[in-house]
Design a protein around this motif. Structure first.
Motif, short mmCIF file in Angstrom:
data_model
loop_
_atom_site.label_atom_id
_atom_site.label_comp_id
_atom_site.label_asym_id
_atom_site.label_seq_id
_atom_site.Cartn_x
_atom_site.Cartn_y
_atom_site.Cartn_z
N THR A 183 89.28 24.52 0.10
CA THR A 183 88.94 25.05 1.42
C THR A 183 89.11 26.56 1.45
O THR A 183 88.25 27.30 1.95
N ILE A 187 86.30 29.63 2.00
CA ILE A 187 86.47 30.68 3.01
C ILE A 187 86.35 32.06 2.39
O ILE A 187 85.68 32.95 2.94
N ILE A 190 82.70 32.77 1.60
CA ILE A 190 81.94 33.06 2.83
C ILE A 190 82.23 34.47 3.31
O ILE A 190 81.32 35.23 3.67
N ARG A 191 83.49 34.86 3.30
CA ARG A 191 83.84 36.19 3.77
C ARG A 191 83.33 37.29 2.82
O ARG A 191 83.06 38.41 3.26
N TYR A 283 92.48 40.48 5.31
CA TYR A 283 91.61 40.08 6.40
C TYR A 283 92.21 40.51 7.74
O TYR A 283 93.43 40.64 7.89
N ASP A 287 90.21 37.60 12.78
CA ASP A 287 89.22 36.85 12.00
C ASP A 287 89.63 35.37 12.03
O ASP A 287 90.56 34.95 11.34
N ASN A 288 88.92 34.59 12.84
CA ASN A 288 89.30 33.19 13.03
C ASN A 288 89.16 32.35 11.77
O ASN A 288 89.98 31.47 11.52
N LEU A 289 88.11 32.61 11.01
CA LEU A 289 87.94 31.85 9.77
C LEU A 289 89.05 32.17 8.78
O LEU A 289 89.61 31.27 8.13
N PHE A 292 92.18 30.43 9.78
CA PHE A 292 92.21 29.04 9.33
C PHE A 292 92.58 28.96 7.85
O PHE A 292 93.34 28.08 7.43
N GLY A 293 92.06 29.91 7.06
CA GLY A 293 92.42 29.97 5.65
C GLY A 293 93.90 30.25 5.47
O GLY A 293 94.56 29.66 4.59
N VAL A 437 82.22 33.87 12.62
CA VAL A 437 82.90 32.69 12.09
C VAL A 437 81.86 31.65 11.71
O VAL A 437 80.99 31.36 12.51
#
Length: 437
Positions: A183, A187, A190-191, A283, A287-289, A292-293, A437
């Motif tokens: 996961t 992330i 993606i970032r 980060y 940054d919501n994503l 989560f990471g 996100v």
């Protein structure tokens, strides 16, 4: 050599005519377990390793460390076959006697002990930012104070879990840790695509090599070490032959290399010269994503800490007591280990240096030096001839990495910007559109 060891040592435990499907299934299962033992929390520091070494040289060194890991794991089993032993400890004791056993025990204690310190540092780094995403929790809130968060996670989670006497009760976290790691990898990738283009590259961001490359090798060694599980996984094979073990090792280390390289490149190319020892320090807080990471990584760390504590406690009990611990002794030693780790992590919060130190001080001898030394002691012939040549070279490389790495850590400690919001987050602090996100 493989066939000779097979015939002389009798390592084929099940007749070759056994159904091919069952053998293949066992090898796949063993490969998965091995990959899981390699891919762990150490992966978080690999982008920092590329920052230390330079992107092209860093990737080359990552491949070299993976190759040496692969080779030394196979060398361990060869040494076990030659000596008739079935564990890392018994191999070293059989080869170098009780002094060798003490040295290995010290290294096997030091590696997870320093790892637990790094886990606490990471917990303080990541969960403080997670809590700050809760409405009403600002930078001045107690949940944003890393010392309080480290103490809270220790008292509420890591210490109670570490008090388990049976490691089987902690076994279920292995699959969870693997899911969380993948996961986090997704992330970061993606970032790299959505956030990386907004950050201007630093000077010499794409230089072939940087002068901190030796320290980068320490971080990579920390990420790849898995030798303590080698004999256990080897023994789990339905046909534990050297040929089957070689295939399992190649597949496992190769897969881990691909995953590690993807994570390292994605993380480094996003932040280049700004890359920290803990990539999530780079980060932005809103940054919501990434938040989560951070949560996933913090959870992974909390569930991995007790496994490392189990190892350190077992090493101490084997060396000091040479018997099963009483309940009172078990609680006292566990409390002492966790308390010392927590105290050090509260006093020092720079993850990059901790990863470097653990890599050059404990992981390097466990990967480069000891398996090679055992094989050379057991194998006939001169050190610089035939199949003894590569183990001899690995010992020399390991000694060079240890001495040079420790010297550079002492003379040129790396800067750490723990808790500092990076300059490129200024716009993101006022608008979530900068970080979709």
């Amino acid at each position: 050599m493989a066939q000779q060891l097979n015939n002389e040592e009798g390592t084929t435990l099940i007749p070759p005519q056994k159904a091919a499907g069952e053998t293949r299934s066992s090898m796949i299962s063993a490969s998965f377990n091995f990959i899981n033992s390699i891919i762990g929390s150490g992966i978080i520091g690999l982008p920092y390793a590329l920052n230390q070494a330079g992107l092209p040289l860093g990737l080359l060194l990552l491949v070299v460390v993976a190759f040496i890991t692969d080779y030394s794991i196979i060398l361990l089993i060869k040494g076990g076959n030659l000596s008739g032993t079935n564990s890392y400890q018994s191999l070293v004791q059989s080869t170098f006697g009780f002094p060798g056993f003490l040295i290995l025990s010290g290294l096997q204690f030091l590696y997870p002990f320093i790892a637990m310190i790094s886990y606490n540092i990471t917990t303080g780094d990541t969960l403080t930012k997670v809590f700050q995403r809760i409405p009403g929790v600002g930078p001045d809130h107690i949940l944003a104070e890393r010392h309080f968060v480290v103490l809270l996670s220790t008292v509420a989670f890591t210490l109670p879990l570490s008090l388990y006497r049976n490691i089987e009760k902690l076994g279920k976290v292995s699959f969870l840790s693997m899911v969380l790691t993948f996961t986090i990898l997704i992330i970061v990738i993606i970032r790299a695509a959505t956030f990386g283009p907004q950050i201007p590259p630093t000077e010499n961001a794409w230089a072939f090599a940087k002068w901190n490359a030796i320290q980068a090798v320490g971080v990579m060694s920390f990420a790849f070490i898995c030798h303590h599980n080698s004999f256990l996984i080897y023994g789990s094979l339905e046909q534990p032959t050297l040929a089957n073990w070689t295939r399992v090792t190649h597949v496992s280390v190769g897969s881990a290399l691909i995953i590690s390289a993807a994570f390292a490149v994605a993380g480094y190319t996003t932040f280049t010269g700004y890359t920290q020892g803990d990539i999530f320090e780079n980060y932005c807080r809103n940054d919501n994503l990434a938040t989560f990471g951070r949560f996933c990584f913090g959870l992974s760390i909390i569930t991995t800490f007790p496994l490392e504590c189990f190892v350190t406690r077992e090493v101490l009990s084997n060396v000091i007591c040479s018997r099963d611990l009483t309940k009172a002794e078990h609680v006292a030693i566990t409390f002492l280990i966790v308390s010392v780790c927590t105290s050090i992590s509260l006093a020092y919060d720079c993850l990059g240096v901790v990863l470097e130190l653990n890599g050059v001080l404990s992981a390097t001898p466990l990967i480069f030096i000891i398996p090679s030394a055992c094989f050379l002691k057991l194998s006939p012939g001169r050190w610089f001839q035939g199949e003894n040549l590569i183990p001899t070279i690995l010992i020399l490389i390991g000694l060079f990495v240890m001495i040079t790495g420790l010297t550079m850590i002492g003379l040129y400690p790396q800067d750490c910007s723990h808790g500092v919001e990076m300059y490129y987050c200024e716009g993101a602090n006022n608008s979530d559109t900068v970080l979709p996100v």
